[in-house]
Design a protein around this motif. Sequence first.
Motif, PDB file in Angstrom:
ATOM      1  N   ALA A  82       0.827  -1.208   0.000  1.00 44.28           N
ATOM      2  CA  ALA A  82       0.000   0.000   0.000  1.00 44.28           C
ATOM      3  C   ALA A  82       0.862   1.259   0.000  1.00 44.28           C
ATOM      4  CB  ALA A  82      -0.928  -0.006   1.211  1.00 44.28           C
ATOM      5  N   ALA A  83       1.924   1.254   0.808  1.00 41.10           N
ATOM      6  CA  ALA A  83       2.819   2.416   0.851  1.00 41.10           C
ATOM      7  C   ALA A  83       3.516   2.614  -0.484  1.00 41.10           C
ATOM      8  CB  ALA A  83       3.849   2.235   1.967  1.00 41.10           C
ATOM      9  N   SER A  84       3.954   1.527  -1.091  1.00 41.85           N
ATOM     10  CA  SER A  84       4.618   1.625  -2.392  1.00 41.85           C
ATOM     11  C   SER A  84       3.686   2.199  -3.439  1.00 41.85           C
ATOM     12  CB  SER A  84       5.122   0.237  -2.823  1.00 41.85           C
ATOM     13  OG  SER A  84       6.085  -0.252  -1.910  1.00 41.85           O
ATOM     14  N   PHE A  85       2.428   1.779  -3.391  1.00 40.91           N
ATOM     15  CA  PHE A  85       1.428   2.301  -4.333  1.00 40.91           C
ATOM     16  C   PHE A  85       1.276   3.814  -4.162  1.00 40.91           C
ATOM     17  CE2 PHE A  85      -2.906   3.342  -5.596  1.00 40.91           C
ATOM     18  CZ  PHE A  85      -2.999   2.734  -6.839  1.00 40.91           C
ATOM     19  N   LYS A  86       1.212   4.272  -2.916  1.00 43.22           N
ATOM     20  CA  LYS A  86       1.080   5.708  -2.657  1.00 43.22           C
ATOM     21  C   LYS A  86       2.346   6.453  -3.078  1.00 43.22           C
ATOM     22  CE  LYS A  86      -2.969   6.171  -0.569  1.00 43.22           C
ATOM     23  NZ  LYS A  86      -4.017   7.110  -1.035  1.00 43.22           N
ATOM     24  N   ILE A  87       3.503   5.864  -2.831  1.00 44.76           N
ATOM     25  CA  ILE A  87       4.774   6.533  -3.127  1.00 44.76           C
ATOM     26  C   ILE A  87       4.963   6.724  -4.619  1.00 44.76           C
ATOM     27  CG2 ILE A  87       7.282   6.161  -3.085  1.00 44.76           C
ATOM     28  CD1 ILE A  87       6.843   5.032  -0.208  1.00 44.76           C
ATOM     29  N   ILE A  88       4.591   5.725  -5.434  1.00 43.65           N
ATOM     30  CA  ILE A  88       4.759   5.909  -6.878  1.00 43.65           C
ATOM     31  C   ILE A  88       3.841   7.016  -7.401  1.00 43.65           C
ATOM     32  CG2 ILE A  88       5.580   3.563  -7.282  1.00 43.65           C
ATOM     33  CD1 ILE A  88       2.786   2.896  -8.413  1.00 43.65           C
ATOM     34  N   THR A  89       2.706   7.215  -6.727  1.00 46.19           N
ATOM     35  CA  THR A  89       1.826   8.324  -7.109  1.00 46.19           C
ATOM     36  C   THR A  89       2.499   9.658  -6.839  1.00 46.19           C
ATOM     37  OG1 THR A  89      -0.133   6.989  -6.642  1.00 46.19           O
ATOM     38  CG2 THR A  89      -0.441   9.369  -6.752  1.00 46.19           C
ATOM     39  N   ASP A  90       3.147   9.769  -5.678  1.00 46.23           N
ATOM     40  CA  ASP A  90       3.874  11.006  -5.373  1.00 46.23           C
ATOM     41  C   ASP A  90       5.037  11.209  -6.338  1.00 46.23           C
ATOM     42  OD1 ASP A  90       2.814  12.454  -2.927  1.00 46.23           O
ATOM     43  OD2 ASP A  90       2.895  10.424  -2.149  1.00 46.23           O
ATOM     44  N   GLU A 199       7.787  24.068  -3.751  1.00 48.71           N
ATOM     45  CA  GLU A 199       7.219  23.779  -2.429  1.00 48.71           C
ATOM     46  C   GLU A 199       6.436  22.467  -2.464  1.00 48.71           C
ATOM     47  OE1 GLU A 199       4.518  26.019   1.009  1.00 48.71           O
ATOM     48  OE2 GLU A 199       4.823  26.953  -0.947  1.00 48.71           O
ATOM     49  N   ARG A 200       5.729  22.234  -3.568  1.00 49.00           N
ATOM     50  CA  ARG A 200       4.968  20.986  -3.703  1.00 49.00           C
ATOM     51  C   ARG A 200       5.891  19.770  -3.817  1.00 49.00           C
ATOM     52  NH1 ARG A 200      -0.021  22.636  -7.832  1.00 49.00           N
ATOM     53  NH2 ARG A 200      -1.230  23.818  -6.271  1.00 49.00           N
ATOM     54  N   VAL A 201       7.046  19.950  -4.436  1.00 49.76           N
ATOM     55  CA  VAL A 201       8.028  18.854  -4.473  1.00 49.76           C
ATOM     56  C   VAL A 201       8.365  18.436  -3.039  1.00 49.76           C
ATOM     57  CG1 VAL A 201      10.400  18.234  -5.043  1.00 49.76           C
ATOM     58  CG2 VAL A 201       9.000  19.436  -6.729  1.00 49.76           C
ATOM     59  N   GLY A 202       8.595  19.419  -2.183  1.00 45.12           N
ATOM     60  CA  GLY A 202       8.858  19.120  -0.781  1.00 45.12           C
ATOM     61  C   GLY A 202       7.699  18.411  -0.117  1.00 45.12           C
ATOM     62  N   ASP A 203       6.476  18.823  -0.448  1.00 47.70           N
ATOM     63  CA  ASP A 203       5.292  18.163   0.118  1.00 47.70           C
ATOM     64  C   ASP A 203       5.243  16.686  -0.281  1.00 47.70           C
ATOM     65  OD1 ASP A 203       4.477  20.552   1.264  1.00 47.70           O
ATOM     66  OD2 ASP A 203       3.092  21.052  -0.357  1.00 47.70           O
ATOM     67  N   HIS A 204       5.591  16.399  -1.523  1.00 45.83           N
ATOM     68  CA  HIS A 204       5.596  15.005  -1.967  1.00 45.83           C
ATOM     69  C   HIS A 204       6.690  14.206  -1.262  1.00 45.83           C
ATOM     70  CE1 HIS A 204       2.408  15.379  -4.853  1.00 45.83           C
ATOM     71  NE2 HIS A 204       3.026  16.363  -5.496  1.00 45.83           N
ATOM     72  N   ALA A 205       7.814  14.853  -0.977  1.00 49.37           N
ATOM     73  CA  ALA A 205       8.866  14.180  -0.211  1.00 49.37           C
ATOM     74  C   ALA A 205       8.347  13.792   1.173  1.00 49.37           C
ATOM     75  CB  ALA A 205      10.094  15.079  -0.088  1.00 49.37           C
ATOM     76  N   VAL A 206       7.603  14.696   1.799  1.00 46.86           N
ATOM     77  CA  VAL A 206       7.025  14.396   3.108  1.00 46.86           C
ATOM     78  C   VAL A 206       6.022  13.248   2.999  1.00 46.86           C
ATOM     79  CG1 VAL A 206       5.614  15.291   5.004  1.00 46.86           C
ATOM     80  CG2 VAL A 206       7.395  16.720   3.990  1.00 46.86           C
ATOM     81  N   ASN A 207       5.232  13.247   1.929  1.00 42.67           N
ATOM     82  CA  ASN A 207       4.285  12.146   1.728  1.00 42.67           C
ATOM     83  C   ASN A 207       5.003  10.800   1.641  1.00 42.67           C
ATOM     84  OD1 ASN A 207       2.217  13.998   1.660  1.00 42.67           O
ATOM     85  ND2 ASN A 207       1.950  13.933  -0.559  1.00 42.67           N
ATOM     86  N   ILE A 208       6.129  10.778   0.913  1.00 44.83           N
ATOM     87  CA  ILE A 208       6.907   9.541   0.797  1.00 44.83           C
ATOM     88  C   ILE A 208       7.420   9.120   2.171  1.00 44.83           C
ATOM     89  CG2 ILE A 208       9.022   8.525  -0.164  1.00 44.83           C
ATOM     90  CD1 ILE A 208       8.578  10.393  -2.620  1.00 44.83           C
TER      91      ILE A 208
END
Length: 224
Positions: A82-90, A199-208
């Motif tokens: 599940a985490a991998s699925f979310k991470i590839i989306t980010d 800034e959004r790139v950073g947000d995606h890093a936090v999501n990962i």
Amino acid sequence: MPREEYQSSLEDLEADVEAMGRDVLSQLDDGLDALEAGDDDLAHAVIAGDDAINDRYLELERECIDLFALQQPVAGDLRFVAASFKIITDLERVGDLAVNLGEYALATTDETPLDVDVAAIGTDAREMVADALDAYAGADTDACYAIAERDDELDAHCQRANERVVRDLIEHEAGEDAWAVERLMDDVSRMLLTVRDLERVGDHAVNIAARTLYMTENDPALIY
């Protein structure tokens, strides 16, 4: 599917996510370089390269769905898939933001009088993504928290950049005619969009990082 083959499929998924991450980081590097150098050829290459990122994303999406449907993973394995699925989306979305940088590079003029260090902001955001991917690969929970803390610094840097752009516009308007200010507005808009996208790139890093923490410790603390 025998247990050995199932375990191999999980390992393949992890390796594939890491490979997609490297491709996305390369795209982001090229987008930042194109923007800083005004390199139209590199900008076009970044834009054209988005198809490969999208194709990789769809392949990994199918890989995750197959594991869900055919293996019905539970507990730690379920969180990992599940985490991998979310991470590839980010990661796919970071690739889209890299394309935006390429498009901004093509549109920006050489006469922009804006004093904003986009390269520094971009480097910070890029390193957050790289470190988040390292945390995923190493199941490093301490790094996950550190990345989330760094996002506050990036947000503050972006806020200062936006304020600098507004001050530059006001100062320019005070000393130039209306037509000069009108011409400047396009570049001001692009600069604000650039800062927003970084800034959004950073947000995606936090999501990962958040999904990695959940995957590793079953801890949803960083999931927004």
